[in-house]
Design a protein around this motif. Structure first.
Motif, PDB file in Angstrom:
ATOM      1  N   LEU A  29       9.159   5.752 -66.096  1.00  0.00           N
ATOM      2  CA  LEU A  29       8.644   6.800 -65.066  1.00  0.00           C
ATOM      3  C   LEU A  29       9.094   8.258 -65.094  1.00  0.00           C
ATOM      4  O   LEU A  29       8.576   8.586 -65.126  1.00  0.00           O
ATOM      5  N   LEU A  30       9.863   9.262 -66.602  1.00  0.00           N
ATOM      6  CA  LEU A  30      10.210  10.606 -66.499  1.00  0.00           C
ATOM      7  C   LEU A  30       8.871  10.528 -67.812  1.00  0.00           C
ATOM      8  O   LEU A  30       8.058  11.540 -67.363  1.00  0.00           O
ATOM      9  N   TRP A  31       8.438   9.071 -68.205  1.00  0.00           N
ATOM     10  CA  TRP A  31       6.717  10.229 -69.808  1.00  0.00           C
ATOM     11  C   TRP A  31       5.947  10.005 -68.042  1.00  0.00           C
ATOM     12  O   TRP A  31       4.978  10.372 -68.003  1.00  0.00           O
ATOM     13  N   GLY A  32       5.659   9.191 -67.464  1.00  0.00           N
ATOM     14  CA  GLY A  32       4.473   8.952 -66.373  1.00  0.00           C
ATOM     15  C   GLY A  32       4.383  10.294 -65.499  1.00  0.00           C
ATOM     16  O   GLY A  32       3.727  11.450 -65.326  1.00  0.00           O
ATOM     17  N   ILE A  33       5.631  10.925 -64.779  1.00  0.00           N
ATOM     18  CA  ILE A  33       5.682  11.770 -64.448  1.00  0.00           C
ATOM     19  C   ILE A  33       4.748  13.104 -64.975  1.00  0.00           C
ATOM     20  O   ILE A  33       4.907  14.266 -65.002  1.00  0.00           O
ATOM     21  N   SER A  34       5.500  12.962 -66.013  1.00  0.00           N
ATOM     22  CA  SER A  34       5.096  14.167 -67.654  1.00  0.00           C
ATOM     23  C   SER A  34       3.933  14.537 -67.001  1.00  0.00           C
ATOM     24  O   SER A  34       2.844  15.523 -67.667  1.00  0.00           O
ATOM     25  N   GLN A  35       3.794  13.336 -67.864  1.00  0.00           N
ATOM     26  CA  GLN A  35       1.656  13.571 -67.790  1.00  0.00           C
ATOM     27  C   GLN A  35       1.035  13.704 -66.530  1.00  0.00           C
ATOM     28  O   GLN A  35      -0.200  14.574 -66.540  1.00  0.00           O
ATOM     29  N   THR A  36       1.716  13.465 -66.202  1.00  0.00           N
ATOM     30  CA  THR A  36       0.920  13.478 -63.984  1.00  0.00           C
ATOM     31  C   THR A  36       0.627  15.858 -63.821  1.00  0.00           C
ATOM     32  O   THR A  36      -0.289  16.186 -63.306  1.00  0.00           O
ATOM     33  N   PHE A  37       1.955  16.101 -64.919  1.00  0.00           N
ATOM     34  CA  PHE A  37       2.456  16.845 -63.980  1.00  0.00           C
ATOM     35  C   PHE A  37       1.536  18.274 -65.250  1.00  0.00           C
ATOM     36  O   PHE A  37       1.295  19.067 -65.432  1.00  0.00           O
ATOM     37  N   ILE A  38       1.482  17.440 -66.745  1.00  0.00           N
ATOM     38  CA  ILE A  38       0.869  18.127 -67.834  1.00  0.00           C
ATOM     39  C   ILE A  38      -1.343  18.042 -66.815  1.00  0.00           C
ATOM     40  O   ILE A  38      -2.088  19.182 -66.761  1.00  0.00           O
ATOM     41  N   LYS A  39      -1.377  17.184 -66.721  1.00  0.00           N
ATOM     42  CA  LYS A  39      -2.708  16.725 -66.151  1.00  0.00           C
ATOM     43  C   LYS A  39      -3.228  17.850 -65.349  1.00  0.00           C
ATOM     44  O   LYS A  39      -4.410  18.125 -65.287  1.00  0.00           O
ATOM     45  N   ALA A  40      -2.026  17.719 -64.877  1.00  0.00           N
ATOM     46  CA  ALA A  40      -2.344  18.698 -62.937  1.00  0.00           C
ATOM     47  C   ALA A  40      -2.340  20.008 -63.206  1.00  0.00           C
ATOM     48  O   ALA A  40      -3.319  21.026 -62.701  1.00  0.00           O
ATOM     49  N   LEU A  41      -1.509  21.083 -64.122  1.00  0.00           N
ATOM     50  CA  LEU A  41      -1.498  21.876 -64.514  1.00  0.00           C
ATOM     51  C   LEU A  41      -2.885  22.295 -65.228  1.00  0.00           C
ATOM     52  O   LEU A  41      -3.427  23.286 -64.915  1.00  0.00           O
ATOM     53  N   ALA A  42      -3.246  21.574 -66.353  1.00  0.00           N
ATOM     54  CA  ALA A  42      -5.295  21.515 -66.606  1.00  0.00           C
ATOM     55  C   ALA A  42      -5.554  21.911 -65.317  1.00  0.00           C
ATOM     56  O   ALA A  42      -6.447  22.918 -65.943  1.00  0.00           O
ATOM     57  N   LEU A  43      -5.995  21.129 -64.811  1.00  0.00           N
ATOM     58  CA  LEU A  43      -7.176  21.558 -63.363  1.00  0.00           C
ATOM     59  C   LEU A  43      -6.786  22.557 -63.070  1.00  0.00           C
ATOM     60  O   LEU A  43      -8.165  23.058 -62.474  1.00  0.00           O
ATOM     61  N   PHE A  44      -5.949  23.139 -62.714  1.00  0.00           N
ATOM     62  CA  PHE A  44      -5.589  24.500 -62.011  1.00  0.00           C
ATOM     63  C   PHE A  44      -5.677  25.660 -62.952  1.00  0.00           C
ATOM     64  O   PHE A  44      -6.012  26.633 -62.781  1.00  0.00           O
ATOM     65  N   ASN A  45      -5.898  25.625 -64.422  1.00  0.00           N
ATOM     66  CA  ASN A  45      -6.010  26.545 -65.437  1.00  0.00           C
ATOM     67  C   ASN A  45      -6.965  26.504 -65.590  1.00  0.00           C
ATOM     68  O   ASN A  45      -7.663  27.819 -66.523  1.00  0.00           O
ATOM     69  N   SER A  46      -8.120  25.512 -64.794  1.00  0.00           N
ATOM     70  CA  SER A  46      -9.870  25.710 -65.753  1.00  0.00           C
ATOM     71  C   SER A  46     -10.208  27.030 -64.868  1.00  0.00           C
ATOM     72  O   SER A  46     -10.496  27.106 -63.645  1.00  0.00           O
TER      73      SER A  46
END
Length: 46
Positions: A29-46
Motif C-alpha cells: 500500500l505504501l509503495w503504491g501511494i509513493s509511486q502515485t505521488f512521484i508520478k503526480a509530481l512529474a505531471l505538475f513539473n512538466s
C-alpha cells in the motif's frame, strides 16, 4: 434480571501474526501511494 454477555467471543492471536498481517498489507500500500505521488509530481513539473 440476569445480565448476559452478547458480544462475540474473543480469539487469541499472537502479536507477531498481527504484525506480519499489517506488513503484508501495508508495505504494498505504501509503495503504491509513493509511486502515485512521484508520478503526480512529474505531471505538475512538466
Amino acid at each position: 434480571m440476569e445480565s448476559r454477555n452478547t458480544s462475540a467471543p474473543e480469539t487469541a492471536s499472537s502479536g507477531g501474526a498481527l504484525v506480519l498481517a499489517w506488513l503484508f498489507v501495508g508495505v504494498p500500500l505504501l509503495w503504491g501511494i509513493s509511486q502515485t505521488f512521484i508520478k503526480a509530481l512529474a505531471l505538475f513539473n512538466s
